[in-house]
Design an enzyme around this catalytic site. Structure first.
Site, short mmCIF file in Angstrom:
data_model
loop_
_atom_site.label_atom_id
_atom_site.label_comp_id
_atom_site.label_asym_id
_atom_site.label_seq_id
_atom_site.Cartn_x
_atom_site.Cartn_y
_atom_site.Cartn_z
N GLN A 102 0.84 -1.19 0.00
CA GLN A 102 0.00 0.00 0.00
C GLN A 102 0.88 1.25 0.00
OE1 GLN A 102 -3.37 -0.73 3.12
NE2 GLN A 102 -1.75 -2.18 3.56
N HIS A 120 -1.43 1.53 -4.31
CA HIS A 120 -1.77 2.95 -4.21
C HIS A 120 -0.85 3.85 -5.04
CE1 HIS A 120 -3.95 1.92 -0.20
NE2 HIS A 120 -4.66 1.62 -1.26
N THR A 189 0.84 -2.97 8.64
CA THR A 189 -0.39 -2.33 8.15
C THR A 189 -1.50 -2.47 9.18
OG1 THR A 189 -2.13 -2.40 6.47
CG2 THR A 189 -0.88 -4.42 6.78
#
Ligand code: NAD
Length: 239
Positions: A102, A120, A189
């Site tokens: 991410q 992302h 995360t």
């Protein structure tokens, strides 16, 4: 068997490891995450960060967007840490198939990882919204305030802002990697940003590992939870 020994054993036995990570992978490289106590979300700005880095805010107020973005989200001096390095080595050894991240900082590639799926996007790619011309991070930084293309169009970083959708091709490839993995390591995360966090549900194996310094929603479903700093944990794998 202790958690670290278990992790070492499974890594030793596996040949199709997939890593799924987030901002916590880069905090030991000096890049703040969003949700830790010293993360971006707990600092004081005129607007909450999730507002500033949204698509509508970027459209409405590009000056303020770029002020925040350049000041708080770009870390040109950051270097890969032990987590990035060990993951790159595992891929080189043929044990790891893909890193799904991410993060937008490019540190996995800087460490030598080849198959990196950036859910992302990346701060290293920037495009003119009018003509599509590519601009590097250094070119963006060399321009004061909002960066404009030579054609007059505004340049946008190739990062997924809040309210924007994810690249369907990257999502599908991520699903495929995770489905086929014999071991899935989730690290650094908070697993609260969707749809990225939902990807881990596609894992069908029995070596689901979570390495995080705080509790995550996946801990109860994990086959192994290692609590700690991910760079420190990986450095002890002696790979
Ligand atoms: P997050 O900030 O929501 O969560 C980070 C998690 O990592 C927390 O659970 C925290 O406890 C843990 N953590 C922090 N340092 C750690 C360490 N050294 N070892 C182990 N665990 C550690 O981050 P997220 O889940 O990735 O979601 C935030 C979003 O922010 C992502 O979508 C990402 O695009 C973006 N982001 C990216 C960067 C980057 O590119 N480096 C930095 C900040 C935010």
């Amino acid at each position: 068997m202790g958690e670290l020994e278990q992790l070492k054993k499974w890594v030793g036995e596996s040949s199709n490891i997939v890593f799924f990570g987030g901002a916590g992978v880069s905090t030991e490289s000096g890049i703040p995450d969003f949700r830790s106590v010293d993360g971006l979300y707990n600092q004081k700005y005129d607007y909450p960060p999730e507002t500033i880095i949204s698509h509508s805010f970027y459209k409405r107020n590009p000056e303020e967007f770029y002020r925040f973005y350049k000041d708080r989200m770009l870390f040109t001096d950051a270097k890969p840490n032990e987590a990035h390095r060990v993951l790159a080595k595992l891929e080189e050894q043929g044990k790891l198939r893909a890193v799904i991240t991410q993060n937008i900082d490019g540190l996995h590639q800087a460490a030598g990882s080849k198959e990196v799926l950036e859910l992302h996007g990346s701060v290293h790619r920037n495009y003119c919204t009018h003509c599509g011309k590519f601009y590097s991070l250094n070119e963006i930084l060399a321009m004061d305030g909002v960066p404009y293309c030579e054609c007059g169009g505004m340049i946008k970083p190739d990062v997924v802002l809040y309210e924007e959708g994810l690249d369907q091709g990257i999502l599908q490839r991520s699903v495929n990697y995770i489905r086929q993995a014999d071991m899935l390591i989730i690290g650094g995360t908070s697993l609260v940003v969707y749809p990225a966090a939902g990807l881990v549900d596609y894992y069908e194996g029995n070596k689901l590992v979570v390495i995080n310094k705080s509790v995550t929603p996946m801990d109860s479903r994990a086959d192994l939870v290692v609590t700690g700093k991910i760079g420190e944990v990986f450095s002890q794998l002696s790979i």
